[in-house]
Scaffold this motif. Structure first.
Motif, PDB file in Angstrom:
ATOM      1  N   PHE A  57      45.342   8.690 -53.062  1.00 39.51           N
ATOM      2  CA  PHE A  57      45.638   9.505 -54.236  1.00 39.51           C
ATOM      3  C   PHE A  57      44.691   9.074 -55.346  1.00 39.51           C
ATOM      4  CE2 PHE A  57      50.361   9.222 -52.867  1.00 39.51           C
ATOM      5  CZ  PHE A  57      50.169  10.148 -51.865  1.00 39.51           C
ATOM      6  N   MET A  58      43.797   9.960 -55.712  1.00 40.17           N
ATOM      7  CA  MET A  58      42.883   9.708 -56.811  1.00 40.17           C
ATOM      8  C   MET A  58      43.433  10.411 -58.058  1.00 40.17           C
ATOM      9  SD  MET A  58      40.692   7.770 -55.342  1.00 40.17           S
ATOM     10  CE  MET A  58      39.293   7.719 -56.447  1.00 40.17           C
ATOM     11  N   HIS A  59      42.785  10.239 -59.195  1.00 42.77           N
ATOM     12  CA  HIS A  59      43.301  10.822 -60.436  1.00 42.77           C
ATOM     13  C   HIS A  59      43.168  12.343 -60.490  1.00 42.77           C
ATOM     14  CE1 HIS A  59      42.796   6.693 -62.539  1.00 42.77           C
ATOM     15  NE2 HIS A  59      43.817   6.736 -61.723  1.00 42.77           N
ATOM     16  N   ASN A  60      42.205  12.893 -59.747  1.00 45.94           N
ATOM     17  CA  ASN A  60      42.014  14.339 -59.816  1.00 45.94           C
ATOM     18  C   ASN A  60      41.971  15.030 -58.444  1.00 45.94           C
ATOM     19  OD1 ASN A  60      39.525  13.557 -58.910  1.00 45.94           O
ATOM     20  ND2 ASN A  60      38.367  14.546 -60.541  1.00 45.94           N
ATOM     21  N   HIS A  61      42.275  14.304 -57.398  1.00 50.57           N
ATOM     22  CA  HIS A  61      42.353  14.900 -56.066  1.00 50.57           C
ATOM     23  C   HIS A  61      43.066  13.955 -55.113  1.00 50.57           C
ATOM     24  CE1 HIS A  61      38.772  12.356 -55.588  1.00 50.57           C
ATOM     25  NE2 HIS A  61      38.950  12.443 -54.283  1.00 50.57           N
ATOM     26  N   ILE A  62      43.448  14.486 -53.976  1.00 45.67           N
ATOM     27  CA  ILE A  62      44.062  13.657 -52.942  1.00 45.67           C
ATOM     28  C   ILE A  62      43.428  13.999 -51.600  1.00 45.67           C
ATOM     29  CG2 ILE A  62      46.240  13.372 -54.175  1.00 45.67           C
ATOM     30  CD1 ILE A  62      47.496  15.451 -52.328  1.00 45.67           C
ATOM     31  N   PRO A 142      38.192   5.072 -53.781  1.00 43.28           N
ATOM     32  CA  PRO A 142      38.393   4.313 -55.029  1.00 43.28           C
ATOM     33  C   PRO A 142      37.257   3.333 -55.322  1.00 43.28           C
ATOM     34  CG  PRO A 142      40.377   4.267 -53.687  1.00 43.28           C
ATOM     35  CD  PRO A 142      39.294   4.865 -52.841  1.00 43.28           C
ATOM     36  N   VAL A 143      36.596   2.830 -54.290  1.00 46.40           N
ATOM     37  CA  VAL A 143      35.450   1.935 -54.476  1.00 46.40           C
ATOM     38  C   VAL A 143      34.286   2.732 -55.058  1.00 46.40           C
ATOM     39  CG1 VAL A 143      33.789   0.415 -53.330  1.00 46.40           C
ATOM     40  CG2 VAL A 143      36.200   0.397 -52.614  1.00 46.40           C
ATOM     41  N   ARG A 144      34.005   3.885 -54.471  1.00 44.81           N
ATOM     42  CA  ARG A 144      32.917   4.738 -54.979  1.00 44.81           C
ATOM     43  C   ARG A 144      33.190   5.184 -56.415  1.00 44.81           C
ATOM     44  NH1 ARG A 144      33.437   6.571 -49.756  1.00 44.81           N
ATOM     45  NH2 ARG A 144      34.674   8.360 -50.407  1.00 44.81           N
ATOM     46  N   ALA A 145      34.473   5.349 -56.769  1.00 43.64           N
ATOM     47  CA  ALA A 145      34.833   5.774 -58.124  1.00 43.64           C
ATOM     48  C   ALA A 145      34.827   4.610 -59.116  1.00 43.64           C
ATOM     49  CB  ALA A 145      36.207   6.434 -58.116  1.00 43.64           C
ATOM     50  N   GLY A 146      34.590   3.382 -58.622  1.00 43.09           N
ATOM     51  CA  GLY A 146      34.540   2.218 -59.494  1.00 43.09           C
ATOM     52  C   GLY A 146      35.902   1.698 -59.927  1.00 43.09           C
ATOM     53  N   TYR A 154      43.300  -1.097 -53.831  1.00 44.85           N
ATOM     54  CA  TYR A 154      43.767   0.129 -54.473  1.00 44.85           C
ATOM     55  C   TYR A 154      45.181   0.429 -53.970  1.00 44.85           C
ATOM     56  CZ  TYR A 154      43.597   4.815 -56.485  1.00 44.85           C
ATOM     57  OH  TYR A 154      43.849   5.942 -57.232  1.00 44.85           O
ATOM     58  N   PRO A 155      46.165   0.429 -54.868  1.00 45.68           N
ATOM     59  CA  PRO A 155      47.563   0.539 -54.427  1.00 45.68           C
ATOM     60  C   PRO A 155      47.986   1.930 -53.963  1.00 45.68           C
ATOM     61  CG  PRO A 155      47.465   0.450 -56.812  1.00 45.68           C
ATOM     62  CD  PRO A 155      46.053   0.233 -56.308  1.00 45.68           C
ATOM     63  N   PHE A 156      47.176   2.953 -54.227  1.00 48.16           N
ATOM     64  CA  PHE A 156      47.581   4.318 -53.914  1.00 48.16           C
ATOM     65  C   PHE A 156      46.825   4.870 -52.722  1.00 48.16           C
ATOM     66  CE2 PHE A 156      47.783   3.622 -58.551  1.00 48.16           C
ATOM     67  CZ  PHE A 156      49.157   3.437 -58.625  1.00 48.16           C
ATOM     68  N   SER A 157      46.719   4.042 -51.701  1.00 42.78           N
ATOM     69  CA  SER A 157      46.086   4.479 -50.456  1.00 42.78           C
ATOM     70  C   SER A 157      46.706   3.711 -49.297  1.00 42.78           C
ATOM     71  CB  SER A 157      44.578   4.247 -50.489  1.00 42.78           C
ATOM     72  OG  SER A 157      44.227   2.961 -50.073  1.00 42.78           O
ATOM     73  N   SER A 158      46.356   4.133 -48.113  1.00 38.14           N
ATOM     74  CA  SER A 158      46.868   3.489 -46.910  1.00 38.14           C
ATOM     75  C   SER A 158      45.947   2.372 -46.418  1.00 38.14           C
ATOM     76  CB  SER A 158      47.064   4.535 -45.810  1.00 38.14           C
ATOM     77  OG  SER A 158      45.875   5.269 -45.602  1.00 38.14           O
ATOM     78  N   ALA A 159      44.932   1.999 -47.191  1.00 39.61           N
ATOM     79  CA  ALA A 159      43.968   0.983 -46.756  1.00 39.61           C
ATOM     80  C   ALA A 159      44.651  -0.350 -46.445  1.00 39.61           C
ATOM     81  CB  ALA A 159      42.881   0.791 -47.807  1.00 39.61           C
ATOM     82  N   ALA A 160      45.577  -0.777 -47.286  1.00 34.02           N
ATOM     83  CA  ALA A 160      46.260  -2.057 -47.051  1.00 34.02           C
ATOM     84  C   ALA A 160      47.108  -2.001 -45.778  1.00 34.02           C
ATOM     85  CB  ALA A 160      47.118  -2.431 -48.261  1.00 34.02           C
ATOM     86  N   PHE A 161      47.689  -0.863 -45.485  1.00 33.87           N
ATOM     87  CA  PHE A 161      48.448  -0.684 -44.243  1.00 33.87           C
ATOM     88  C   PHE A 161      47.550  -0.928 -43.039  1.00 33.87           C
ATOM     89  CE2 PHE A 161      49.219   2.433 -40.821  1.00 33.87           C
ATOM     90  CZ  PHE A 161      50.385   1.904 -40.287  1.00 33.87           C
ATOM     91  N   TYR A 162      46.351  -0.379 -43.070  1.00 33.62           N
ATOM     92  CA  TYR A 162      45.432  -0.534 -41.947  1.00 33.62           C
ATOM     93  C   TYR A 162      44.843  -1.937 -41.844  1.00 33.62           C
ATOM     94  CZ  TYR A 162      45.831   4.185 -40.287  1.00 33.62           C
ATOM     95  OH  TYR A 162      46.327   5.335 -39.734  1.00 33.62           O
TER      96      TYR A 162
END
Length: 178
Positions: A57-62, A142-146, A154-162
C-alpha cells in the motif's frame, strides 16, 4: 465502463493488480486508510473465495496479488472493492485531512467524490517465475519511493511476511499456489 477483454481471463486464477488514487493524490497516507484496505481484503477474499498472496500500500496507489480458489471473479471483486473502500476513505479524509476534500470532489451521475481512478490494471500470473518478479517489484516500491532502505522495513507490505518476520494473517505464500 467496458470490460477491455477481461472476459477472456475467466479460467486463470492468479492476478497482479494495480489501482491508483484519483489524480495520483496521496489519499492513502496514514494507518487508518491502510486498515480500511486490509479489512476490505479480508471481507472480499472471503466473499469471492480469493487469497491474498502479496501486497503493498503506497500513498497514491496499491499493488496486490490475488489467487481465486474456485471461480475467477476478478471483475466483481474489483467493482465491489472500489465501490466500498472510497466511502470509508472519504469519511476518514473529511475528518483527518479536510483540505483534501476539495481535491476529491467529483460530480458525475450519483458520484460526488472520487478516490480511485476508474480503471485498474491486472496481469495474469501464469508461472512461479512471473509471480516472483511481480512480488519483488511490489516489495521494492517503497524503496524506489525513498520511504525505506529495505523492503522489510515498510510496514504496509507483505515483504516482512516473505522474510519470515511477520505471521501470515490472511496471506498465503505464493509457493502454496504455484
Amino acid at each position: 465502463m467496458g470490460l477491455r477483454n477481461r472476459t477472456l481471463l475467466t479460467e486463470e486464477r492468479c492476478f497482479f493488480i494495480t489501482t491508483t488514487c484519483y489524480q495520483h493524490l496521496p489519499l492513502l497516507a496514514d494507518m487508518h486508510c491502510f486498515a480500511i484496505l486490509f479489512d476490505s481484503f479480508t471481507f472480499y477474499n472471503k466473499k469471492y473465495e480469493a487469497k491474498l498472496l502479496a501486497y503493498v500500500f503506497m500513498h497514491n496507489h496499491i499493488h496486490f496479488i490475488l489467487f481465486f480458489e474456485e471461480q475467477t471473479r476478478l471483475i466483481d471483486y474489483m467493482r465491489d472493492f472500489k465501490k466500498f473502500t472510497p466511502l470509508k476513505i472519504r469519511e476518514h479524509i473529511q475528518v483527518s485531512q479536510p483540505n483534501l476534500v476539495e481535491n476529491i470532489a467529483y460530480e458525475h451521475r450519483l458520484q460526488h467524490f472520487k478516490i480511485w481512478t476508474d480503471r485498474y490494471d491486472d496481469v495474469y500470473l501464469y508461472s512461479r517465475d512471473v509471480c516472483e518478479i511481480k512480488i519483488e517489484y511490489m516489495h521494492n516500491n517503497p524503496v524506489r519511493a525513498g520511504l525505506v532502505n529495505n523492503p522489510i522495513d515498510y510496514p504496509f507490505s507483505s515483504a516482512a511476511f516473505y522474510e519470515g518476520r511477520r505471521e501470515k494473517s490472511q496471506l498465503i505464500h505464493y509457493r502454496d499456489v504455484f
